[in-house]
Every structure is written in C-alpha cells, then in structure tokens.
Design a protein around this motif. Structure first.
Motif, PDB file in Angstrom:
ATOM      1  N   LYS A  98       0.871  -1.204   0.000  1.00 55.76           N
ATOM      2  CA  LYS A  98       0.000   0.000   0.000  1.00 55.76           C
ATOM      3  C   LYS A  98       0.896   1.238   0.000  1.00 55.76           C
ATOM      4  CE  LYS A  98      -4.270  -1.837   1.603  1.00 55.76           C
ATOM      5  NZ  LYS A  98      -4.153  -2.518   2.925  1.00 55.76           N
ATOM      6  N   GLU A  99       0.347   2.370  -0.374  1.00 55.85           N
ATOM      7  CA  GLU A  99       1.149   3.582  -0.588  1.00 55.85           C
ATOM      8  C   GLU A  99       1.384   4.427   0.666  1.00 55.85           C
ATOM      9  OE1 GLU A  99       2.424   2.218  -3.557  1.00 55.85           O
ATOM     10  OE2 GLU A  99       3.109   4.237  -3.125  1.00 55.85           O
ATOM     11  N   GLY A 100       0.761   4.048   1.791  1.00 59.74           N
ATOM     12  CA  GLY A 100       0.945   4.861   3.012  1.00 59.74           C
ATOM     13  C   GLY A 100       2.393   4.820   3.474  1.00 59.74           C
ATOM     14  N   THR A 101       2.868   5.936   4.015  1.00 66.45           N
ATOM     15  CA  THR A 101       4.233   5.995   4.563  1.00 66.45           C
ATOM     16  C   THR A 101       4.166   5.856   6.075  1.00 66.45           C
ATOM     17  OG1 THR A 101       4.981   7.426   2.782  1.00 66.45           O
ATOM     18  CG2 THR A 101       6.282   7.476   4.819  1.00 66.45           C
ATOM     19  N   LEU A 102       5.094   5.056   6.622  1.00 69.21           N
ATOM     20  CA  LEU A 102       5.194   4.948   8.085  1.00 69.21           C
ATOM     21  C   LEU A 102       6.277   5.922   8.555  1.00 69.21           C
ATOM     22  CD1 LEU A 102       4.522   3.544  10.797  1.00 69.21           C
ATOM     23  CD2 LEU A 102       6.342   1.901  10.277  1.00 69.21           C
ATOM     24  N   HIS A 103       5.915   6.851   9.425  1.00 75.01           N
ATOM     25  CA  HIS A 103       6.868   7.847   9.951  1.00 75.01           C
ATOM     26  C   HIS A 103       7.268   7.462  11.375  1.00 75.01           C
ATOM     27  CE1 HIS A 103       5.984  10.855   6.721  1.00 75.01           C
ATOM     28  NE2 HIS A 103       4.830  10.202   6.700  1.00 75.01           N
ATOM     29  N   LEU A 104       8.583   7.436  11.638  1.00 74.59           N
ATOM     30  CA  LEU A 104       9.091   7.139  12.991  1.00 74.59           C
ATOM     31  C   LEU A 104       9.720   8.416  13.535  1.00 74.59           C
ATOM     32  CD1 LEU A 104      10.692   3.646  12.188  1.00 74.59           C
ATOM     33  CD2 LEU A 104       8.476   4.095  13.272  1.00 74.59           C
ATOM     34  N   LEU A 105       9.142   8.940  14.620  1.00 74.57           N
ATOM     35  CA  LEU A 105       9.566  10.229  15.185  1.00 74.57           C
ATOM     36  C   LEU A 105      10.041  10.006  16.618  1.00 74.57           C
ATOM     37  CD1 LEU A 105       9.549  13.372  15.662  1.00 74.57           C
ATOM     38  CD2 LEU A 105       7.062  13.176  16.042  1.00 74.57           C
TER      39      LEU A 105
END
Ligand code: 2PG
Ligand code: MN
Ligand code: MN
Length: 575
Positions: free
Chosen positions: A128-135
């Motif tokens: 899928k095209e969603g991006t996972l952001h790790l902050l």
C-alpha cells in the motif's frame, strides 16, 4: 481495597507540614573539581550533611540509591531520571519502567500482536502507498527513548512489507555526550542507504535539537513544538532550513554556531536534489512517536490527536489525516495519546491518592520545568488532581532563557510561594522541587552549575528554617545525580576526560548513577533514627533507595505505611 491508613504506633504527626524537598539532579559524587556541589559554597547543605542545622536542630542522614533497578530501570548501569525518580517518590514501590517494558515488548515482538500495530500498518503494508513515519529522540540515552526500539519498529515494518518509511530524528546531547549526534545519525544513514539499495523507499526526512524542536514539556514553550510540527508534518521549507542529509545539517549548524551542543541544534528538513521534501506527511500515512517517556511527548501527541477546533496553541495548517500512536500512553487518565503500542506501568495507590483518602491536605510546588514532576510524575503519570479541595498545585513560571545564563532560576520565588502557601493553605504534606542542579547541570556549564547549587543552598536555608519555625518536618533529597559530575570521567583513573570546556575537560550534560542524600530535620526528629537495615528490596544491594522515602513521609505524618509499599527509612530511637 481501602485507602484507609492506620495510625502509627511509633510515629506522631507534627503540628506543621511534612515537606519533601527534591533537589533535582543532585547526587553524592566524588570530592573532585568537576563536582559542582562539592566546589560550590553550600554552608547550609554542609551543615545538614554534618547532622545539625546551623541553628542546632538534629538532622538524620542517609545516602540512598536513585538509579538502575532501584527505580525500575533495566540495568544498574542505567542512570536515574526525573520520571522514574518522582514515580518512585510517589509510589513507594518499584514498578518496571518504560525502558524495561518497551525492551521486553520489542525483544519478544509482542507489540506486533497488538491492535495498534495492525491499525498503524493497515495503510502502509503489503504494497500500500501509506508511509510509516518514525519520530523520536535519536540516541541510546534510555531516558526518553532508545534507538534500538526504533530499529526494532523498522525491522518489523519491513517484515510486513512496508515500502515507504521516514525517520524524523530529535538530536540529544543531554542524556548522551553533548556533541555525539553523528555517532547515532551516521549508522542510521548507512543502514537506510543499504535498505534503499534493496529497493526500500526509506529516508531521514527531518529533525532538530530536542530542546528547540518538538520536545517541550509542561507547556513551557509551545514554539518548540510548533517548530517540530513545521519540520516533521508540514515540511514547511519556507520557515525551516533544508539540507540534503541530516549529517550535512548537523555539520553546517556546528560551523555556523561554534560550540553549539546537539540539544540546541536548529530544526531541519531533508530535501531531494530538486528541493522537494522527502517526508512531508500526507493523508493515509501512519506516525509512531517512539519516545517511551511522557513529559516531553504529551504536547506533540496532542497536536496529532486534538480534533479540529480544539487545538489553540498554534496554527496546525493543512493537517494531514494520519494514524498517530505513541510508544506508550503518556497520561492514562487523560488518554494521551489515544493509540499506543506498549502498555505503560500502571502506577497506583500512590502517596498522593492515599493522602486525599485520609483527609490530608497536599501542596505541590515548583517552577514550570519541574512542575509536572511534583504533580504528573509524583501521581503516577496522571496530571489531574485526586481531590480539588484537598490539593493545591502551584506553578512558578520558568524563564525560557538558557539556564546557564540564570542558574538561580526561580528558587527564591518557589521558596517565597511555598512558605506563603504553607501559611494560607495549611497543607499536611508538601512536595517541592528545586530545578537548578539538574537544569543547569544539563547545560554542561560548570561555573553556572556551581552558582546553581549556591542558589539552592540559600533557598533551602530559608525554606527549611521556615518549616522548622512552623513546627514542621523537612525531608531533603534528590531524584538522581547530575551536577555533582560536570565532566566525563575516565572510569580507570577517576579523572576528568580532557576536552574543550573552559575547565579543560569534556563537559558532561547527562544524569548519573550516583546515590543521593536524604536529610531529615524538624519537629520531634530527635525521637527517631535511621534504620540501617532498610533496603529497596535487592538482597545483594544492602542499600535503601528513594523508593523508601514514600513510607518515611507517611510515617512522619503519623500513619503506618500501606502494606504494598516498601518500608520507611526511620525507626523510633532505641533508648
Ligand atoms: O530534561 C529531561 O527531559 C531529562 C533528561 O532527558 O531530565 P529530567 O529527567 O531531570 O527531567
Ligand atoms: Mn530530574
Ligand atoms: Mn534532568
């Protein structure tokens, strides 16, 4: 289970208040030049440590543990910190803390079975095209976060077919060496480059120094959070400077501001060779804040969770519809954040809760930078009061300037307000925090830390004498060490590591594992003595801990301790 406290057969409540006074970041260190407390002129503290106040009142002394397993951290080599310290002071027993619980969840991968993880990955996995952001805070300081937890999340996301991943990294230099950012950023950049060679679309997208980007606490300065929002979420290249890599940003900023340490590096956005941001958050993305500690995670979590029309701290702009989760739930009562990956320690039956159930009046007081320590952390990670009538929380606004430029901070104002509140509100129990030793210790500026300790000593003298004049009892302690060790020390020689501080050593900005003092004086104290047999629970470590101070407070208020707490430090004086 009832909250009724039984009257003590050995201890009698004084006419005045029992006051727990926490000198934040003040340990019992080596008698060396780099020990700001040892080198400061602190006649009042010296007198307490010698068993008598300058006016001749008896002082009972103990030196107790405030780090490692004594405060619920994984290893004894783990330095103490305010969260675990004030949790311990309030809880009276040891709880496994965030660092330990997240380690266990990451090692066992149990987090992958949780609803939150599945919810976060729904839009990002299986192509899928969603991006996972790790902050989060990018170091192994293990006070707010640990890079190994973020790497574990990265691996798990890759295993589940995530194709687009972004890192938003807050630079430390406060819990770890002050200019060590590249020691953590270098390996990350290398690892991500190797993943990109295998076709994974993964990049560092933004970042900045933790004290100027994102990690504000207790609403001291929402501009810090706004800078983070502009960098991590909106990628606003009009306001935030852009670079081709995080290392380039760090090196450029250091060249521009000679001597800047990592915690104060400006925010940055990483862009591609056409100048477009690599990681602006967009509808359908997911975001994980991998900090496990709450105080500096609550504000940014609120930015993501607050519904339209309820957030007024700054303009969130065109807010992307993302799925946001914290590593833990940072406030269990206010449910901040709504979604989280690892369950936090469920700290309950704290001294604060017992007090209101036994009709005791409680005052918490400090300046902004430590206000939540004597309320939120002391109450077991709950910012709200247990009882509006019986509790008074007083916050003296902290300055927003660098603490080394005003090492006295608001010690005098806290003292004035505490004595006034004791007279007006008539609390039975007071918990107060002087921020100086820690906040100035964290700047690494030695001569400012010396002044900080002298300011604490002057205020302590006024406060403790004022408590004694009001027939109360003062228990002076600390949540962990910091300013007693202002240089990195060579473990073999015990001497400071050479460096470029004005004193010629490598400045140390972090906490320590040194033990802390407990100094008890005031009404009727001559009737008691320290029970040397008391420990925090580990047979091999014949020592008490700050976790034993809780029951000490309950005893001095005339109560038997609740059975679930560890014992107090005092016993009636043997005749
Ligand atoms: O400033 C902080 O957030 C921590 C160090 O990271 O210090 P303390 O635990 O004393 O609040
Ligand atoms: Mn602290
Ligand atoms: Mn600190």
């Amino acid at each position: 289970m009832s909250f009724k406290l039984e009257p003590s057969k050995d201890f009698k409540k004084p006419p005045g208040p029992v006051c727990l006074i926490i000198m934040d970041g003040v340990g019992i260190g080596a008698e060396e030049q780099y020990n700001a407390w040892y080198c400061a002129k602190t006649p009042f503290l010296d007198s307490l440590r010698n068993g008598k106040t300058p006016k001749g009142n008896i002082v009972l002394n103990a030196v107790v543990d405030a780090s490692g397993r004594s405060v619920g951290l994984p290893e004894d080599s783990d330095m103490g910190n305010s969260e675990v310290g004030h949790n311990a002071f309030g809880a009276g027993r040891i709880y496994s803390q965030g660092a330990k619980l997240v380690n266990e969840s990451m090692d066992s991968k149990t987090f992958k079975t949780g609803e939150t993880w599945k919810w976060l990955l729904e839009n990002c996995k299986d192509g899928k095209e969603g991006t996972l952001h790790l902050l989060g805070l990018w170091s192994d300081g293990n006070v707010h976060s640990h890079v190994k937890h973020a790497y574990a999340l990265l691996d798990a996301a890759l295993e589940e077919g995530c194709k687009h991943i972004r890192f938003h990294i807050l630079l430390d230099g406060r819990d770890v060496s002050e200019t060590s950012a590249l020691d953590y950023v270098g390996p990350l950049e290398k690892h991500l480059a190797s993943l990109r060679e295998k076709g994974v679309d993964v990049h560092i997208a933004s970042g900045g120094g933790r004290m100027v980007t994102t990690m504000d606490r207790y609403e001291a300065d929402w501009r810090i959070v706004q800078r983070g929002w502009l960098s991590h979420v909106l990628a606003d290249t009009e306001t935030i400077r852009t670079f081709s890599s995080a290392s380039e940003a760090i090196q450029t900023f250091r060249k521009e501001e000679n001597g800047v340490i990592d915690q104060f590096l400006p925010p940055f956005i990483i862009v591609d060779n056409k100048g477009s941001p690599l990681g602006r958050m967009k509808d359908g993305d997911s975001v994980i804040l991998f900090n496990f500690r709450g105080d500096r995670a609550i504000e940014i979590s609120t930015c993501f969770d607050a519904p339209e029309g309820t957030f007024h701290h700054f303009d969130r702009g065109c807010m992307p519809k993302v799925r946001f989760a914290g590593m833990m739930q940072y406030d269990g009562e206010s449910k901040i954040p709504k979604h989280y990956i690892v369950s936090p320690p469920n700290i309950e039956r704290t001294l604060g809760e017992y007090l209101v159930h036994n009709n005791c009046r409680r005052l918490s007081i400090s300046e902004t930078q430590k206000f939540g320590h004597v309320t939120y952390f002391f109450n077991g990670n709950r910012a709200n009061k247990f009882n509006e009538e019986l509790e008074l929380y007083v916050e003296i606004p902290s300055s927003r300037e660098r603490e080394n430029t005003r090492p006295w901070m608001k010690a005098a104002e806290i003292t004035d307000s505490a004595l006034a509140a004791i007279d007006e509100f008539k609390p039975d129990f007071v918990v107060l925090n002087y921020a100086n030793g820690d906040m100035v210790g964290h700047t690494g500026v030695y001569h400012a830390a010396v002044i900080a300790m002298e300011a604490v000593d002057v205020s302590l003298s006024r406060l403790v004498n004022g408590i004694i004049e009001r027939n109360g009892i003062a228990i002076v302690s600390a949540d962990h060490g910091n300013c007693e060790t202002m240089a990195e020390v060579d473990k073999k020689t015990g001497k400071p590591v050479k460096g470029n501080s004005p004193e010629g050593w490598k400045a140390l900005t972090s906490h320590t594992t040194t033990p802390v003092p407990v100094m008890i004086t005031g009404y009727g104290i001559e009737k008691y003595e320290i029970d040397e047999s008391v420990t925090w629970g580990d047979a091999n470590r014949k020592k008490a801990g700050i976790v034993n101070v809780t029951a000490t407070c309950a005893n001095l208020l005339g109560f038997e301790k609740p059975k679930e707490w560890l014992p107090g430090l005092l016993k009636p004086k043997s005749l």
